[in-house]
Design an enzyme around this catalytic site. Structure first.
Site, PDB file in Angstrom:
ATOM      1  N   GLY A 269       5.834   4.467 -13.270  1.00  0.00           N
ATOM      2  CA  GLY A 269       6.858   3.528 -12.805  1.00  0.00           C
ATOM      3  C   GLY A 269       6.530   2.066 -13.029  1.00  0.00           C
ATOM      4  O   GLY A 269       7.258   1.195 -12.550  1.00  0.00           O
ATOM      5  N   GLN A 270       5.441   1.780 -13.767  1.00  0.00           N
ATOM      6  CA  GLN A 270       5.096   0.373 -14.014  1.00  0.00           C
ATOM      7  C   GLN A 270       6.117  -0.253 -14.953  1.00  0.00           C
ATOM      8  O   GLN A 270       6.302   0.220 -16.077  1.00  0.00           O
ATOM      9  CB  GLN A 270       3.694   0.259 -14.613  1.00  0.00           C
TER      10      GLN A 270
ATOM     11  N   VAL B  24       6.406  -3.965 -15.145  1.00  0.00           N
ATOM     12  CA  VAL B  24       5.841  -5.220 -15.645  1.00  0.00           C
ATOM     13  C   VAL B  24       4.429  -4.931 -16.143  1.00  0.00           C
ATOM     14  O   VAL B  24       3.578  -4.449 -15.379  1.00  0.00           O
ATOM     15  CB  VAL B  24       5.830  -6.302 -14.545  1.00  0.00           C
TER      16      VAL B  24
ATOM     17  N   HIS C 166      -0.652  -5.261 -11.188  1.00  0.00           N
ATOM     18  CA  HIS C 166      -0.297  -5.846  -9.897  1.00  0.00           C
ATOM     19  C   HIS C 166      -0.398  -4.802  -8.803  1.00  0.00           C
ATOM     20  O   HIS C 166      -0.080  -3.634  -9.018  1.00  0.00           O
ATOM     21  CB  HIS C 166       1.113  -6.455  -9.920  1.00  0.00           C
TER      22      HIS C 166
ATOM     23  N   HIS D 139       1.027  -3.744  -5.202  1.00  0.00           N
ATOM     24  CA  HIS D 139       2.118  -3.960  -4.249  1.00  0.00           C
ATOM     25  C   HIS D 139       1.560  -3.865  -2.830  1.00  0.00           C
ATOM     26  O   HIS D 139       0.863  -2.894  -2.493  1.00  0.00           O
ATOM     27  CB  HIS D 139       3.175  -2.855  -4.379  1.00  0.00           C
TER      28      HIS D 139
HETATM   29  P1  5GP Z   1       6.316  -2.278 -11.120  1.00  0.00           P
HETATM   30  O1  5GP Z   1       7.440  -1.311 -11.177  1.00  0.00           O
HETATM   31  O2  5GP Z   1       5.937  -2.828 -12.475  1.00  0.00           O
HETATM   32  O3  5GP Z   1       5.121  -1.753 -10.364  1.00  0.00           O
HETATM   33  O4  5GP Z   1       6.823  -3.488 -10.236  1.00  0.00           O
HETATM   34  C1  5GP Z   1       7.238  -4.700 -10.756  1.00  0.00           C
HETATM   35  C2  5GP Z   1       7.705  -5.533  -9.589  1.00  0.00           C
HETATM   36  O5  5GP Z   1       7.903  -6.859 -10.047  1.00  0.00           O
HETATM   37  C3  5GP Z   1       9.029  -5.057  -8.990  1.00  0.00           C
HETATM   38  O6  5GP Z   1       8.846  -4.768  -7.606  1.00  0.00           O
HETATM   39  C4  5GP Z   1       9.963  -6.229  -9.227  1.00  0.00           C
HETATM   40  O7  5GP Z   1      10.865  -6.431  -8.165  1.00  0.00           O
HETATM   41  C5  5GP Z   1       9.021  -7.393  -9.389  1.00  0.00           C
HETATM   42  N1  5GP Z   1       9.536  -8.441 -10.245  1.00  0.00           N
HETATM   43  C6  5GP Z   1      10.101  -8.284 -11.480  1.00  0.00           C
HETATM   44  N2  5GP Z   1      10.469  -9.479 -11.964  1.00  0.00           N
HETATM   45  C7  5GP Z   1      10.124 -10.411 -11.033  1.00  0.00           C
HETATM   46  C8  5GP Z   1      10.250 -11.836 -10.977  1.00  0.00           C
HETATM   47  O8  5GP Z   1      10.761 -12.481 -11.883  1.00  0.00           O
HETATM   48  N3  5GP Z   1       9.749 -12.438  -9.862  1.00  0.00           N
HETATM   49  C9  5GP Z   1       9.170 -11.760  -8.847  1.00  0.00           C
HETATM   50  N4  5GP Z   1       8.710 -12.458  -7.793  1.00  0.00           N
HETATM   51  N5  5GP Z   1       9.060 -10.406  -8.860  1.00  0.00           N
HETATM   52  C10 5GP Z   1       9.519  -9.750  -9.948  1.00  0.00           C
END
Ligand code: 5GP
Length: 142
Positions: A93-94, A96, A100, A102
């Site tokens: 589910g990554q 970005v 990081h 959460h």
């Molecule tokens: P992943 O699914 O990659 O673990 O989570 C990516 C997280 O980045 C998501 O919870 C999403 O809401 C957050 N996110 C994506 N774009 C932005 C942004 O432009 N600014 C901030 N503050 N969070 C973001």
């Protein structure tokens, strides 16, 4: 040179973001689409994609920051607990491609599940099969 990730752009101040914590190697800012109030992302400033890509000392810095931040985050929103996790790879589910962690504040009766609900089922493995997998993992660690 590759494009900076959205998180690098937030850290650089090129994209607005609510940065709550910063060290030489780590930054933390509020998620733009929070699962609960206070949902925070803790990131290395260098854009390593996955946990395995980051040097051990950076991983230490990131998780020290998580440890420092999580009580402050919980207190700020009067939470009862936190779910702390990494979507490590696209199949997990990554979205970005910049490592990081959460930190999601949790509240009694908020209706959410535990990390166990991330997959939604339990693997059908007997104890021998679990043991074989354990051996395969150990063999890769020398
Ligand atoms: P992943 O699914 O990659 O673990 O989570 C990516 C997280 O980045 C998501 O919870 C999403 O809401 C957050 N996110 C994506 N774009 C932005 C942004 O432009 N600014 C901030 N503050 N969070 C973001």
């Amino acid at each position: 040179m590759s494009e900076p990730t959205i998180f690098e752009r937030i850290i650089e101040g090129d994209v607005p973001g609510h940065i709550v914590y910063e060290t030489e190697t780590v930054a933390a800012f509020l998620d733009a689409n929070p699962l609960t109030p206070g949902h925070t992302l803790v990131v290395p400033k260098e854009p390593y994609t996955r946990l395995r890509d980051a040097p051990p000392e950076v991983v230490t810095d990131v998780f020290e920051a998580v440890r420092t931040l999580s009580p402050a985050i919980e207190d700020a929103v009067d939470a009862d607990a936190a779910t702390i996790g990494v979507n490590d790879g696209t199949a997990a589910g990554q979205e970005v491609s910049h490592l990081h962690v959460h930190v999601v504040p949790r509240f009694e009766g908020d209706g959410g599940g535990s990390i166990h609900t991330a997959v939604g089922s339990v693997a059908d493995l007997d104890d021998d099969e679990i043991g074989e997998i354990g051996s395969e993992i150990a063999a890769r660690l020398g």
